[in-house]
Design a protein around this motif. Structure first.
Motif, PDB file in Angstrom:
ATOM      1  N   TYR A 152      21.864  15.466 -27.331  1.00  0.00           N
ATOM      2  CA  TYR A 152      20.590  14.828 -27.050  1.00  0.00           C
ATOM      3  C   TYR A 152      20.782  13.637 -26.131  1.00  0.00           C
ATOM      4  O   TYR A 152      21.701  12.840 -26.293  1.00  0.00           O
ATOM      5  N   ALA A 153      19.890  13.527 -25.154  1.00  0.00           N
ATOM      6  CA  ALA A 153      19.956  12.407 -24.227  1.00  0.00           C
ATOM      7  C   ALA A 153      19.619  11.109 -24.938  1.00  0.00           C
ATOM      8  O   ALA A 153      18.910  11.090 -25.946  1.00  0.00           O
ATOM      9  N   SER A 154      20.142  10.012 -24.398  1.00  0.00           N
ATOM     10  CA  SER A 154      19.844   8.700 -24.956  1.00  0.00           C
ATOM     11  C   SER A 154      18.346   8.435 -24.900  1.00  0.00           C
ATOM     12  O   SER A 154      17.643   8.856 -23.973  1.00  0.00           O
ATOM     13  N   LYS A 155      17.847   7.721 -25.891  1.00  0.00           N
ATOM     14  CA  LYS A 155      16.439   7.324 -25.912  1.00  0.00           C
ATOM     15  C   LYS A 155      16.214   6.053 -25.102  1.00  0.00           C
ATOM     16  O   LYS A 155      15.087   5.581 -24.976  1.00  0.00           O
ATOM     17  N   THR A 156      17.292   5.493 -24.565  1.00  0.00           N
ATOM     18  CA  THR A 156      17.186   4.307 -23.725  1.00  0.00           C
ATOM     19  C   THR A 156      16.852   4.753 -22.306  1.00  0.00           C
ATOM     20  O   THR A 156      17.674   5.370 -21.632  1.00  0.00           O
ATOM     21  N   SER A 157      15.654   4.455 -21.853  1.00  0.00           N
ATOM     22  CA  SER A 157      15.192   4.938 -20.554  1.00  0.00           C
ATOM     23  C   SER A 157      15.582   4.018 -19.398  1.00  0.00           C
ATOM     24  O   SER A 157      15.710   4.462 -18.264  1.00  0.00           O
ATOM     25  N   ASP A 158      15.785   2.731 -19.683  1.00  0.00           N
ATOM     26  CA  ASP A 158      16.128   1.779 -18.628  1.00  0.00           C
ATOM     27  C   ASP A 158      17.275   0.906 -19.119  1.00  0.00           C
ATOM     28  O   ASP A 158      17.072  -0.007 -19.911  1.00  0.00           O
ATOM     29  N   ILE A 159      18.497   1.207 -18.648  1.00  0.00           N
ATOM     30  CA  ILE A 159      19.676   0.512 -19.150  1.00  0.00           C
ATOM     31  C   ILE A 159      19.666  -0.965 -18.786  1.00  0.00           C
ATOM     32  O   ILE A 159      20.275  -1.798 -19.463  1.00  0.00           O
ATOM     33  N   SER A 160      18.968  -1.325 -17.699  1.00  0.00           N
ATOM     34  CA  SER A 160      18.908  -2.734 -17.303  1.00  0.00           C
ATOM     35  C   SER A 160      18.069  -3.563 -18.262  1.00  0.00           C
ATOM     36  O   SER A 160      18.141  -4.788 -18.254  1.00  0.00           O
ATOM     37  N   GLN A 161      17.268  -2.887 -19.079  1.00  0.00           N
ATOM     38  CA  GLN A 161      16.460  -3.571 -20.082  1.00  0.00           C
ATOM     39  C   GLN A 161      16.779  -3.016 -21.469  1.00  0.00           C
ATOM     40  O   GLN A 161      15.888  -2.712 -22.262  1.00  0.00           O
ATOM     41  N   TYR A 162      18.068  -2.876 -21.728  1.00  0.00           N
ATOM     42  CA  TYR A 162      18.518  -2.270 -22.977  1.00  0.00           C
ATOM     43  C   TYR A 162      18.032  -3.040 -24.199  1.00  0.00           C
ATOM     44  O   TYR A 162      18.118  -4.271 -24.259  1.00  0.00           O
TER      45      TYR A 162
ATOM     46  N   LYS B  17      36.400   7.249 -33.000  1.00  0.00           N
ATOM     47  CA  LYS B  17      35.249   6.783 -33.775  1.00  0.00           C
ATOM     48  C   LYS B  17      33.984   6.825 -32.937  1.00  0.00           C
ATOM     49  O   LYS B  17      34.019   7.016 -31.714  1.00  0.00           O
ATOM     50  N   ALA B  18      32.854   6.631 -33.623  1.00  0.00           N
ATOM     51  CA  ALA B  18      31.564   6.455 -32.965  1.00  0.00           C
ATOM     52  C   ALA B  18      31.204   4.981 -33.054  1.00  0.00           C
ATOM     53  O   ALA B  18      31.312   4.368 -34.122  1.00  0.00           O
ATOM     54  N   ILE B  19      30.796   4.411 -31.925  1.00  0.00           N
ATOM     55  CA  ILE B  19      30.490   2.984 -31.851  1.00  0.00           C
ATOM     56  C   ILE B  19      29.096   2.825 -31.281  1.00  0.00           C
ATOM     57  O   ILE B  19      28.751   3.473 -30.281  1.00  0.00           O
ATOM     58  N   ASN B  20      28.295   1.973 -31.892  1.00  0.00           N
ATOM     59  CA  ASN B  20      26.978   1.755 -31.338  1.00  0.00           C
ATOM     60  C   ASN B  20      27.085   1.033 -30.007  1.00  0.00           C
ATOM     61  O   ASN B  20      27.844   0.072 -29.874  1.00  0.00           O
ATOM     62  N   TYR B  21      26.362   1.526 -29.046  1.00  0.00           N
ATOM     63  CA  TYR B  21      26.408   0.938 -27.698  1.00  0.00           C
ATOM     64  C   TYR B  21      25.984  -0.531 -27.732  1.00  0.00           C
ATOM     65  O   TYR B  21      25.070  -0.916 -28.466  1.00  0.00           O
ATOM     66  N   ARG B  22      26.671  -1.326 -26.942  1.00  0.00           N
ATOM     67  CA  ARG B  22      26.304  -2.730 -26.777  1.00  0.00           C
ATOM     68  C   ARG B  22      26.058  -3.014 -25.303  1.00  0.00           C
ATOM     69  O   ARG B  22      26.688  -2.404 -24.436  1.00  0.00           O
ATOM     70  N   GLU B  23      25.174  -3.939 -25.044  1.00  0.00           N
ATOM     71  CA  GLU B  23      24.765  -4.246 -23.682  1.00  0.00           C
ATOM     72  C   GLU B  23      25.966  -4.503 -22.769  1.00  0.00           C
ATOM     73  O   GLU B  23      26.891  -5.221 -23.126  1.00  0.00           O
TER      74      GLU B  23
ATOM     75  N   VAL C 107      34.926   1.795 -15.936  1.00  0.00           N
ATOM     76  CA  VAL C 107      33.592   2.319 -15.607  1.00  0.00           C
ATOM     77  C   VAL C 107      32.588   1.804 -16.619  1.00  0.00           C
ATOM     78  O   VAL C 107      32.935   1.486 -17.762  1.00  0.00           O
ATOM     79  N   ASP C 108      31.340   1.735 -16.184  1.00  0.00           N
ATOM     80  CA  ASP C 108      30.263   1.376 -17.108  1.00  0.00           C
ATOM     81  C   ASP C 108      29.983   2.533 -18.041  1.00  0.00           C
ATOM     82  O   ASP C 108      29.975   3.701 -17.626  1.00  0.00           O
ATOM     83  N   LEU C 109      29.733   2.219 -19.310  1.00  0.00           N
ATOM     84  CA  LEU C 109      29.334   3.232 -20.273  1.00  0.00           C
ATOM     85  C   LEU C 109      27.832   3.141 -20.517  1.00  0.00           C
ATOM     86  O   LEU C 109      27.220   2.089 -20.316  1.00  0.00           O
ATOM     87  N   LEU C 110      27.268   4.255 -20.961  1.00  0.00           N
ATOM     88  CA  LEU C 110      25.851   4.314 -21.285  1.00  0.00           C
ATOM     89  C   LEU C 110      25.679   4.840 -22.701  1.00  0.00           C
ATOM     90  O   LEU C 110      26.560   5.531 -23.237  1.00  0.00           O
TER      91      LEU C 110
END
Length: 207
Positions: free
Chosen positions: A31-41, A133-139, A192-195
């Motif tokens: 499933y794609a991320s529900k974050t639509s705009d990474i610049s406004q995470y 592991k799985a890690i919650n994304y951080r800005e 690299v940047d992660l999303l």
């Protein structure tokens, strides 16, 4: 049992195994991320998160609630409120709308503890990482930040053959990574940047 019967038995067995495999081994859906705009995470609530919901002047219906595996919570007034995938502010406005049936002009604030988040927002690393592991994304999270989080690679890893899997416009896209050059040779160009939702697979080296 003659050879002809034996061959028929083997073929039938293979067909049966394949049929069972087709019936019981469906492929996973990414499933794609529900974050639509990474610049406004903004952090999104997920199963396992602890929510502190405060209703102004209504302490009896305020409290701390754990998000269930189905992404919902149950409060003293309302059962089965969907919360997963929402920001704390979005959820607060949603709860105000629900409570307006019972309370005049409710004012709600929501704060989050635990920070588990939905799977679609987590960064997952598997294979020859020291701590898969799985890690919650951080800005502004990068590959280097992730490698620090998981303790680097094992001695058996082929870090420069690692892959990053990402959902882009509904399609699965695979990128090449150079993790060994990043952490062993200090090549910052390999960072690299992660999303949210990224999956990183680190294979074992063939010696």
């Amino acid at each position: 049992m003659n050879n002809k019967i034996l061959k028929l038995f083997v073929v039938s067995s293979i067909l049966f195994i394949n049929a069972c495999s087709n019936n019981y081994l469906p492929t996973a859906t990414l499933y794609a991320s529900k974050t639509s705009d990474i610049s406004q995470y903004n952090y999104l609530i997920g199963p396992g998160d602890s929510l502190n919901i405060f209703v102004w002047r209504n302490a009896e219906i305020s409290g701390t609630f754990t998000v269930r595996p189905d992404g919902k919570i149950t409060t003293s007034l309302v059962e089965d409120i969907p919360v997963s995938g929402k920001t704390p502010t979005q959820l607060a406005r949603n709860i105000e709308q629900i409570l307006s049936t019972y309370i005049k002009d409710p004012i709600v604030t929501v704060s989050v503890g635990g920070f588990v988040g939905p799977y679609s927002e987590q960064v997952r690393i598997i294979g020859q990482a020291s701590e898969p592991k799985a890690i919650n994304y951080r800005e502004q999270m990068t590959l280097l930040d992730l490698m620090v989080e998981v303790g680097g690679l094992t001695e058996f890893a082929d870090g420069d053959s690692a892959k990053l899997i990402r959902i882009v416009a509904g399609e699965q896209v695979t990128y090449d990574l150079r993790i060994s050059q990043l952490i062993n040779q200090g090549d910052i160009k390999a960072n690299v940047d992660l999303l949210p939702g990224d999956i990183i697979i680190v294979p074992e080296a063939w010696f």
